[in-house]
Design an enzyme around this catalytic site. Structure first.
Site, PDB file in Angstrom:
ATOM      1  N   LYS A  83      -9.729  46.742   9.291  1.00  0.00           N
ATOM      2  CA  LYS A  83     -10.054  48.110   8.889  1.00  0.00           C
ATOM      3  C   LYS A  83     -11.158  48.218   7.838  1.00  0.00           C
ATOM      4  O   LYS A  83     -11.958  49.134   7.853  1.00  0.00           O
ATOM      5  CB  LYS A  83      -8.786  48.784   8.364  1.00  0.00           C
ATOM      6  CG  LYS A  83      -7.771  49.042   9.468  1.00  0.00           C
ATOM      7  CD  LYS A  83      -6.802  50.124   9.067  1.00  0.00           C
ATOM      8  CE  LYS A  83      -5.791  50.463  10.144  1.00  0.00           C
ATOM      9  NZ  LYS A  83      -5.652  49.496  11.225  1.00  0.00           N
ATOM     10  N   ARG A  84     -11.168  47.288   6.907  1.00  0.00           N
ATOM     11  CA  ARG A  84     -12.151  47.421   5.831  1.00  0.00           C
ATOM     12  C   ARG A  84     -13.586  47.243   6.339  1.00  0.00           C
ATOM     13  O   ARG A  84     -14.535  47.567   5.649  1.00  0.00           O
ATOM     14  CB  ARG A  84     -11.855  46.428   4.708  1.00  0.00           C
ATOM     15  CG  ARG A  84     -12.109  44.991   5.082  1.00  0.00           C
ATOM     16  CD  ARG A  84     -11.777  44.050   3.930  1.00  0.00           C
ATOM     17  NE  ARG A  84     -11.889  42.656   4.339  1.00  0.00           N
ATOM     18  CZ  ARG A  84     -11.010  42.039   5.128  1.00  0.00           C
ATOM     19  NH1 ARG A  84      -9.969  42.695   5.563  1.00  0.00           N
ATOM     20  NH2 ARG A  84     -11.180  40.774   5.455  1.00  0.00           N
TER      21      ARG A  84
END
Length: 489
Positions: free
Chosen positions: A255-256
């Site tokens: 996600k990051r």
RNA sequence: GCCCCCAUCGUCUAGAGGCCUAGGACAACAGCCUUUCACGCUGCCAACACGGGUUCGAAUCCCAUUGGGGGUACCA
């Protein structure tokens, strides 16, 4: 005669599908299509605790959106159904019984607490963590005793302690593992569900899967899967482990790094064709120069031999570029249709809905080569719909532009344009170019303030086309508003 | 720690012993086009991780090293 290729995509319904999984699905689909084989969709829901409501539907929606259609699956069935593992529990139970009966598996009564303590101790003593095979050789009496205590056992695989197992991987080549490092994996959990390891070999066999294509993270458990196939007397399928997809920091794509689920890309206005093209090139290539390639060409040219062994970093910028290429390849009608829902959704709320699709169709050619996602369209087109433009009068001035010149230019334009009957692109251009001459200013000195007045932006689609789409009434109204803003009455 | 995999421009990759002065694409940069933005076009920067072999010849084969990744669950 060589048998027909059968591949499967086997996601867990734990949420939206990750782009890495989609890349795997794409290769499985391409390989099946390329060889005239069959592509199977199977849902691996053997972990009840991680199941997400609606995920199966979401998986199918996303695959359909990408046009990665399956030949057998939960919704359409097939001769090896059901295609949802939670509906096949008896099959796994039966397999476990067979293994137990053959002495290829055993019941393990160890508690989670014991296993955790064991692992903690191993880690502390810097020993390799793993099950100590405590229950591997229990006598029937010992087992009876444990049963009496009311412990529900798990079933573990009695991994061969000696010898080696060689994985013949189509992409990686032969990889040899010493059997003694393979653990006695759990096959049946105490909740009655199989683990992935058992379920996947039973189903791959039942469904006559010939080629198991999956991410490289599965490589380490492959020797165990081969042993299981052997223990069950199954023919071992061919394996091909695909290189991993990484984020910009070389860690597993997460996600990051940005969007990771295919659904997010869809919602941002990436086209399925662009996603397919981009994903296909992550780990596979046709030759030394092909970048843009159609689905059809992918199907005819795909081969596992040209899949790379190296992990690939997901390059968002390149995807964006490629999406732009596909958007530019759309016809006006196609673009209008695709962009419409995004404009409906993302244009400022004060704009009246539903939007006029014919008006959108007029706008479409003006943005086609300026947007790289469908969602971008909303950022580019607000001024076409707004009644009142709000912007700072400072936009009229810069190093080479004074408010006086802007005022003169706009006044002149107002006069000329109100006399115009027809607001066509060509007429606007000749009229305004003449006006600049008459006023003795450079074309840009007239066009720039006009752009600001009519669009409230300094970067916009070509001025005359924009004004033609806006129409005489809107343009004049905006020019007059600009004159007021500049204090020219 | 142990096991496994991998290693060409910042990124995706081409390259399967001489075609390599290492090719293409994204990004960056510089221009051109142009009413702004964008598109398009041109140019430019930029890589065979390191060390040993093998060979007449190695980015390509072999071995170490280093680096990166994956696995090591009653998750998949």
């Amino acid at each position: 005669m060589t048998q027909q290729v059968r591949t499967r995509f086997a996601p867990s319904p734990t949420g939206f599908v990750h782009v890495g999984s989609i890349r795997t699905a794409l290769f499985q689909w391409l390989f099946a299509r390329q060889t005239g084989g069959v592509f199977v969709l199977r849902i691996e829901d053997t972990d009840a605790t991680r199941e997400v409501e609606g995920a199966v539907q979401a998986i199918m929606d996303d695959l359909r959106w990408l046009n990665l259609l399956w030949d057998e699956g939960p919704d359409i069935g097939g001769k090896f159904g059901p295609y949802i593992q939670s509906q096949r529990l008896e099959k796994y139970k039966a397999a476990a019984e067979i293994l137990l009966a053959h002495g290829a598996a055993y019941k393990c009564y160890c508690s989670k607490e014991r296993l955790e303590a064991l692992r903690a101790q191993q880690v502390q003593n810097k020993l390799p963590p793993g099950y100590d095979r405590c229950c591997r050789n229990l006598t029937p009496e010992q087992q009876a005793e444990k049963e009496k205590e009311g412990i529900t056992p798990v079933v573990r695989f009695k991994t061969p302690l000696q010898g080696q197992t060689v994985v013949h991987d189509i992409i990686l080549g032969d990889v040899t593992f010493n059997n003694n490092i393979v653990e006695d994996l759990v096959l049946m959990k105490s909740d009655g569900y199989p683990t992935y390891h058992l379920a996947n070999i039973v189903d791959d066999h039942d469904m006559e899967i010939t080629h198991v294509l999956r991410g490289e993270e599965w490589m380490s458990s492959t020797p165990c899967h081969i042993m299981l196939h052997n223990a069950m007397g199954y023919e071992v399928p061919q394996f091909a482990h695909l290189p991993m997809l990484l984020g910009s920091d070389h860690a597993k794509l997460g996600k990051r790094h940005g969007s990771t689920s295919i659904r997010q890309f869809r919602e941002q206005g990436y086209l399925p064709e662009a996603m397919i093209n981009f994903l296909a090139l992550l780990g596979w290539s046709l030759d030394d120069k092909t970048e843009v390639i159609s689905r059809e060409d992918l199907v005819t040219h795909f081969s596992l031999e040209r899949v790379s062994k190296t992990a690939a970093i997901f390059n968002y910028e390149k995807l964006q570029w490629m999406n732009g290429v596909y958007i530019r390849g759309l016809s006006i009608d196609e673009l209008t249709e695709k962009v419409f829902p995004f404009m409906e959704k993302y244009l400022p709320p004060e704009i009246k809905r539903p939007l006029d699709i014919e008006y959108v169709r007029q706008i479409a050619p003006l943005i086609r080569e300026r947007i790289s996602t469908l969602k971008d369209a909303a950022d580019y087109t607000g001024f076409f719909f707004l009644n009142e433009l709000s912007y700072d009068a400072a936009m009229f001035t810069d190093k080479k532009m004074t408010a006086e010149v802007a005022l003169t230019a706009l006044k002149g334009a107002e006069a000329k344009l109100s006399a115009l009957e027809n607001f066509s692109t060509d007429l606007l251009e000749t009229t305004l170019r003449h006006l600049a001459e008459e006023l003795g200013i450079k074309a840009g000195q007239l066009f720039n303030p006009l752009r600001v007045a009519t669009t409230a932006r300094d970067a916009a689609p070509p001025l005359f086309e924009t004004m033609a789409v806006l129409g005489k009434e809107r343009c004049l109204k905006r020019i007059r508003a600009a004159l007021v803003k500049l204090g020219g009455n």
